[in-house]
Design a protein around this motif. Structure first.
Motif, PDB file in Angstrom:
ATOM      1  N   ALA A 250     -11.553  -5.136  -5.920  1.00 15.79           N
ATOM      2  CA  ALA A 250     -12.365  -5.316  -4.722  1.00 15.79           C
ATOM      3  C   ALA A 250     -11.621  -4.835  -3.481  1.00 15.79           C
ATOM      4  O   ALA A 250     -10.404  -5.026  -3.353  1.00 15.79           O
ATOM      5  CB  ALA A 250     -12.748  -6.781  -4.567  1.00 15.79           C
ATOM      6  N   ALA A 251     -12.378  -4.228  -2.561  1.00 16.32           N
ATOM      7  CA  ALA A 251     -11.766  -3.676  -1.354  1.00 16.32           C
ATOM      8  C   ALA A 251     -11.104  -4.762  -0.515  1.00 16.32           C
ATOM      9  O   ALA A 251     -10.039  -4.529   0.084  1.00 16.32           O
ATOM     10  CB  ALA A 251     -12.827  -2.939  -0.531  1.00 16.32           C
ATOM     11  N   THR A 252     -11.703  -5.953  -0.465  1.00 18.23           N
ATOM     12  CA  THR A 252     -11.114  -7.042   0.320  1.00 18.23           C
ATOM     13  C   THR A 252      -9.759  -7.461  -0.241  1.00 18.23           C
ATOM     14  O   THR A 252      -8.824  -7.753   0.505  1.00 18.23           O
ATOM     15  CB  THR A 252     -12.058  -8.252   0.341  1.00 18.23           C
ATOM     16  OG1 THR A 252     -12.406  -8.607  -1.012  1.00 18.23           O
ATOM     17  CG2 THR A 252     -13.330  -7.938   1.109  1.00 18.23           C
ATOM     18  N   LYS A 253      -9.651  -7.465  -1.568  1.00 21.26           N
ATOM     19  CA  LYS A 253      -8.380  -7.821  -2.195  1.00 21.26           C
ATOM     20  C   LYS A 253      -7.327  -6.754  -1.937  1.00 21.26           C
ATOM     21  O   LYS A 253      -6.158  -7.070  -1.646  1.00 21.26           O
ATOM     22  CB  LYS A 253      -8.592  -8.012  -3.701  1.00 21.26           C
ATOM     23  CG  LYS A 253      -7.366  -8.497  -4.449  1.00 21.26           C
ATOM     24  CD  LYS A 253      -7.717  -8.769  -5.905  1.00 21.26           C
ATOM     25  CE  LYS A 253      -6.504  -9.257  -6.670  1.00 21.26           C
ATOM     26  NZ  LYS A 253      -6.837  -9.547  -8.098  1.00 21.26           N
ATOM     27  N   LEU A 254      -7.721  -5.485  -2.019  1.00 27.52           N
ATOM     28  CA  LEU A 254      -6.792  -4.403  -1.732  1.00 27.52           C
ATOM     29  C   LEU A 254      -6.307  -4.467  -0.282  1.00 27.52           C
ATOM     30  O   LEU A 254      -5.131  -4.247   0.010  1.00 27.52           O
ATOM     31  CB  LEU A 254      -7.471  -3.056  -1.994  1.00 27.52           C
ATOM     32  CG  LEU A 254      -7.724  -2.676  -3.454  1.00 27.52           C
ATOM     33  CD1 LEU A 254      -8.533  -1.387  -3.530  1.00 27.52           C
ATOM     34  CD2 LEU A 254      -6.409  -2.518  -4.201  1.00 27.52           C
ATOM     35  N   ARG A 255      -7.238  -4.794   0.615  1.00 24.93           N
ATOM     36  CA  ARG A 255      -6.879  -4.871   2.026  1.00 24.93           C
ATOM     37  C   ARG A 255      -5.844  -5.969   2.276  1.00 24.93           C
ATOM     38  O   ARG A 255      -4.883  -5.783   3.035  1.00 24.93           O
ATOM     39  CB  ARG A 255      -8.133  -5.108   2.858  1.00 24.93           C
ATOM     40  CG  ARG A 255      -7.943  -4.884   4.358  1.00 24.93           C
ATOM     41  CD  ARG A 255      -9.262  -4.919   5.108  1.00 24.93           C
ATOM     42  NE  ARG A 255     -10.114  -3.790   4.739  1.00 24.93           N
ATOM     43  CZ  ARG A 255     -11.237  -3.902   4.023  1.00 24.93           C
ATOM     44  NH1 ARG A 255     -11.639  -5.093   3.603  1.00 24.93           N
ATOM     45  NH2 ARG A 255     -11.944  -2.841   3.732  1.00 24.93           N
ATOM     46  N   GLU A 259      -2.060  -5.630   3.789  1.00 25.93           N
ATOM     47  CA  GLU A 259      -1.667  -6.438   4.942  1.00 25.93           C
ATOM     48  C   GLU A 259      -0.431  -7.275   4.638  1.00 25.93           C
ATOM     49  O   GLU A 259       0.424  -7.486   5.513  1.00 25.93           O
ATOM     50  CB  GLU A 259      -2.828  -7.340   5.366  1.00 25.93           C
ATOM     51  CG  GLU A 259      -3.988  -6.574   5.996  1.00 25.93           C
ATOM     52  CD  GLU A 259      -5.185  -7.468   6.246  1.00 25.93           C
ATOM     53  OE1 GLU A 259      -5.138  -8.659   5.819  1.00 25.93           O
ATOM     54  OE2 GLU A 259      -6.174  -6.982   6.836  1.00 25.93           O
ATOM     55  N   ALA A 260      -0.315  -7.749   3.389  1.00 28.30           N
ATOM     56  CA  ALA A 260       0.861  -8.533   3.012  1.00 28.30           C
ATOM     57  C   ALA A 260       2.130  -7.696   3.069  1.00 28.30           C
ATOM     58  O   ALA A 260       3.225  -8.228   3.284  1.00 28.30           O
ATOM     59  CB  ALA A 260       0.674  -9.109   1.612  1.00 28.30           C
ATOM     60  N   ARG A 261       1.977  -6.371   2.899  1.00 31.60           N
ATOM     61  CA  ARG A 261       3.142  -5.469   2.981  1.00 31.60           C
ATOM     62  C   ARG A 261       3.327  -4.910   4.397  1.00 31.60           C
ATOM     63  O   ARG A 261       4.191  -4.062   4.615  1.00 31.60           O
ATOM     64  CB  ARG A 261       2.977  -4.309   1.995  1.00 31.60           C
ATOM     65  CG  ARG A 261       2.897  -4.716   0.533  1.00 31.60           C
ATOM     66  CD  ARG A 261       3.070  -3.516  -0.382  1.00 31.60           C
ATOM     67  NE  ARG A 261       2.010  -2.538  -0.202  1.00 31.60           N
ATOM     68  CZ  ARG A 261       0.901  -2.476  -0.947  1.00 31.60           C
ATOM     69  NH1 ARG A 261       0.717  -3.381  -1.909  1.00 31.60           N
ATOM     70  NH2 ARG A 261      -0.011  -1.552  -0.738  1.00 31.60           N
ATOM     71  N   GLY A 262       2.469  -5.361   5.314  1.00 36.08           N
ATOM     72  CA  GLY A 262       2.553  -4.862   6.679  1.00 36.08           C
ATOM     73  C   GLY A 262       2.019  -3.458   6.841  1.00 36.08           C
ATOM     74  O   GLY A 262       2.421  -2.724   7.743  1.00 36.08           O
ATOM     75  N   GLU A 263       1.069  -3.059   5.981  1.00 36.75           N
ATOM     76  CA  GLU A 263       0.513  -1.711   6.016  1.00 36.75           C
ATOM     77  C   GLU A 263      -0.988  -1.781   6.254  1.00 36.75           C
ATOM     78  O   GLU A 263      -1.614  -2.840   6.148  1.00 36.75           O
ATOM     79  CB  GLU A 263       0.805  -0.973   4.693  1.00 36.75           C
ATOM     80  CG  GLU A 263       2.286  -0.883   4.349  1.00 36.75           C
ATOM     81  CD  GLU A 263       2.519  -0.308   2.957  1.00 36.75           C
ATOM     82  OE1 GLU A 263       1.516   0.019   2.286  1.00 36.75           O
ATOM     83  OE2 GLU A 263       3.678  -0.204   2.541  1.00 36.75           O
ATOM     84  N   VAL A 264      -1.575  -0.631   6.557  1.00 29.31           N
ATOM     85  CA  VAL A 264      -3.018  -0.522   6.738  1.00 29.31           C
ATOM     86  C   VAL A 264      -3.590   0.270   5.574  1.00 29.31           C
ATOM     87  O   VAL A 264      -3.085   1.346   5.239  1.00 29.31           O
ATOM     88  CB  VAL A 264      -3.356   0.175   8.071  1.00 29.31           C
ATOM     89  CG1 VAL A 264      -4.874   0.339   8.223  1.00 29.31           C
ATOM     90  CG2 VAL A 264      -2.789  -0.618   9.247  1.00 29.31           C
ATOM     91  N   MET A 265      -4.628  -0.268   4.942  1.00 31.87           N
ATOM     92  CA  MET A 265      -5.217   0.418   3.788  1.00 31.87           C
ATOM     93  C   MET A 265      -5.904   1.709   4.232  1.00 31.87           C
ATOM     94  O   MET A 265      -6.719   1.691   5.165  1.00 31.87           O
ATOM     95  CB  MET A 265      -6.230  -0.492   3.089  1.00 31.87           C
ATOM     96  CG  MET A 265      -6.743   0.077   1.772  1.00 31.87           C
ATOM     97  SD  MET A 265      -7.846  -1.054   0.892  1.00 31.87           S
ATOM     98  CE  MET A 265      -9.380  -0.800   1.785  1.00 31.87           C
ATOM     99  N   PRO A 266      -5.581   2.837   3.597  1.00 29.65           N
ATOM    100  CA  PRO A 266      -6.223   4.107   3.967  1.00 29.65           C
ATOM    101  C   PRO A 266      -7.733   4.053   3.760  1.00 29.65           C
ATOM    102  O   PRO A 266      -8.228   3.356   2.860  1.00 29.65           O
ATOM    103  CB  PRO A 266      -5.566   5.126   3.017  1.00 29.65           C
ATOM    104  CG  PRO A 266      -4.298   4.473   2.566  1.00 29.65           C
ATOM    105  CD  PRO A 266      -4.572   3.003   2.560  1.00 29.65           C
TER     106      PRO A 266
END
Length: 431
Positions: A250-255, A259-266
């Protein structure tokens, strides 16, 4: 040559495809029933039953019962029974949950890498020790296994309540949650690698068995039959991996993961579940238990004892010590199943493992393990667990309520044993 001469010369007996492939007809019947079950629910649910998401869920939900069913095969083969496996799972789960959530964080810190391995070791040690205690009471004290494990069902189920004060315990360690299936997945690439290696390993095992037969002068299947069997098995393994690789995260889980790694999902990023860690664990357990059953002295002693306990003892097998080891192994597998169950639920609840003892016994029996002892297979027990879980999942999807689901499962168990009894009588395996 005359007709009499041809008859005297022994014209080749015509063999069916199943005989040519040397298939276990009982196993073939189980696989056929499983396929029909899946196709029936697929039609009934409009294709939803065989969707990647549902197949993923069925696979994950089968793991805990499947792991314990492999141990139950050994228990039943030795003419014993274990009614405590569900309660023992709860006991192991309670000790692991309390260790992970309350004991270790105060000792090594909340984010210590030691939390996961220590938690797992605690659960496995508790399960093995309790299983060994059961085996000692049965083997050396002469108490029937039915009574020992029935008592264990009550003792461990309620002791688990006291350990947690009757409260649910949430799991927070990510490495522990990886064993639950939904959180711990391999992804597409590694899943294809594992699937390919598994298919290759099974093919090499079949070819190795063929070479061993030839070396000892036994008849072997035609080369085309061996190739067909390898192709079917490899196709089933790779097909299963392909289905799991088609289930997107799911996109929400990937997001949240980014975020937990301090990154923004492409933008437009997608990822797929692939093979769950828990299913991989079941595969490893099945492989190890199969090797133990077929290639070790311990396995040979188990089946010899189940076939004729008196003869086994007279031949020098220490059947009492064997009983302790079998039940200790069962306890170890209960600890492993507890890890998977609590990780899948992401918490320990006091009702965890409820009625699992009946599901585990049913899986082993449906898979062909004879209650009279001496006969049973690891792959049969796992297939039995898969059939039961698929049946329950399908009934749930079409709106069958839980009480009637249990009625159907009970009826299927009785019918399976009845059919097995008739089959063994006709083949001479049961007198």
């Amino acid at each position: 040559m005359s007709d009499v001469g041809r008859l005297a010369g022994g014209t080749p007996e015509r063999r069916g495809l199943a005989d040519t492939l040397e298939l276990d007809k009982r196993l073939f019947g189980m696989v056929a029933a499983f396929v029909l079950l899946c196709l029936g629910f697929w039609v009934w649910t409009g294709g939803t039953f065989l969707s990647p998401r549902n197949i993923f869920n069925i696979a994950v939900q089968t793991v805990a019962v499947g792991i314990m069913a492999t141990g139950m095969v050994f228990v039943i083969v030795t003419r014993q029974i274990d009614l405590s496996v569900g309660a023992l799972l709860a006991m192991c789960s309670a000790t692991m949950a309390m260790t992970q959530a309350y004991v270790l964080p105060g000792v090594v810190g909340l984010d210590s890498p030691l939390i996961m391995p220590v938690t797992v070791v605690v659960g496995l040690v508790v399960g093995t020790a309790i299983g060994a205690l059961h085996g000692w009471l049965i083997g050396y004290q002469g108490i029937p296994s039915f009574i020992v494990t029935l008592g264990g069902l009550f003792v461990w189920r309620n002791l688990n309540w006291y350990i947690t004060n009757g409260q649910s315990v949430a799991l927070t360690n990510e490495r522990v949650l990886d064993f639950g299936g939904t959180e711990g997945v391999l992804g597409r690439g590694p899943s294809w690698v594992v699937g390919g290696l598994l298919a290759l390993g099974l093919a090499l095992a079949l070819l190795g068995a063929r070479r061993a037969k030839r070396r000892h002068g036994f008849a072997v299947k035609p080369a085309w039959a061996e190739g067909l069997l390898i192709a079917v098995i490899a196709g089933a393994v790779l097909g299963f991996v392909a289905v799991l690789n088609a289930y997107p995260i799911a996109a929400t889980k990937l997001r949240r993961q980014f975020e937990a790694r301090g990154e923004v999902m492409p933008e437009g990023f997608t990822a797929y579940h692939g093979l769950p860690v828990s299913v991989l664990l079941l595969i490893v357990v099945a492989a190890v238990m199969t090797v133990v059953a077929r290639r070790t002295r311990f396995g040979r002693y188990i089946f010899a004892t189940g076939g004729n306990p008196d003869a086994a003892e007279l031949s020098g097998i220490n059947t009492r010590w064997l009983t302790v080891k079998v039940f200790a192994l069962m306890g170890f597998l209960c600890g492993l199943a507890a890890l998977v169950s609590q990780a899948r639920l992401q918490s320990h609840g006091n009702d965890i493992g409820t009625l699992d003892e009946l599901r585990v016994i049913a899986a082993a029996v449906i898979g062909g393990t004879a209650l009279a002892g001496g006969i049973g297979t690891i792959y049969g027990a796992i297939l039995g667990a898969l059939i039961m879980q698929s049946l329950q999942s399908g009934m749930g999807m079409v709106g069958v309520d839980t009480p009637f689901q249990n009625i159907v499962v009970g009826a299927v168990l009785v019918v399976a044993v009845w059919i097995d009894t008739i089959y063994r009588k006709r083949t001479g395996a049961l007198k």
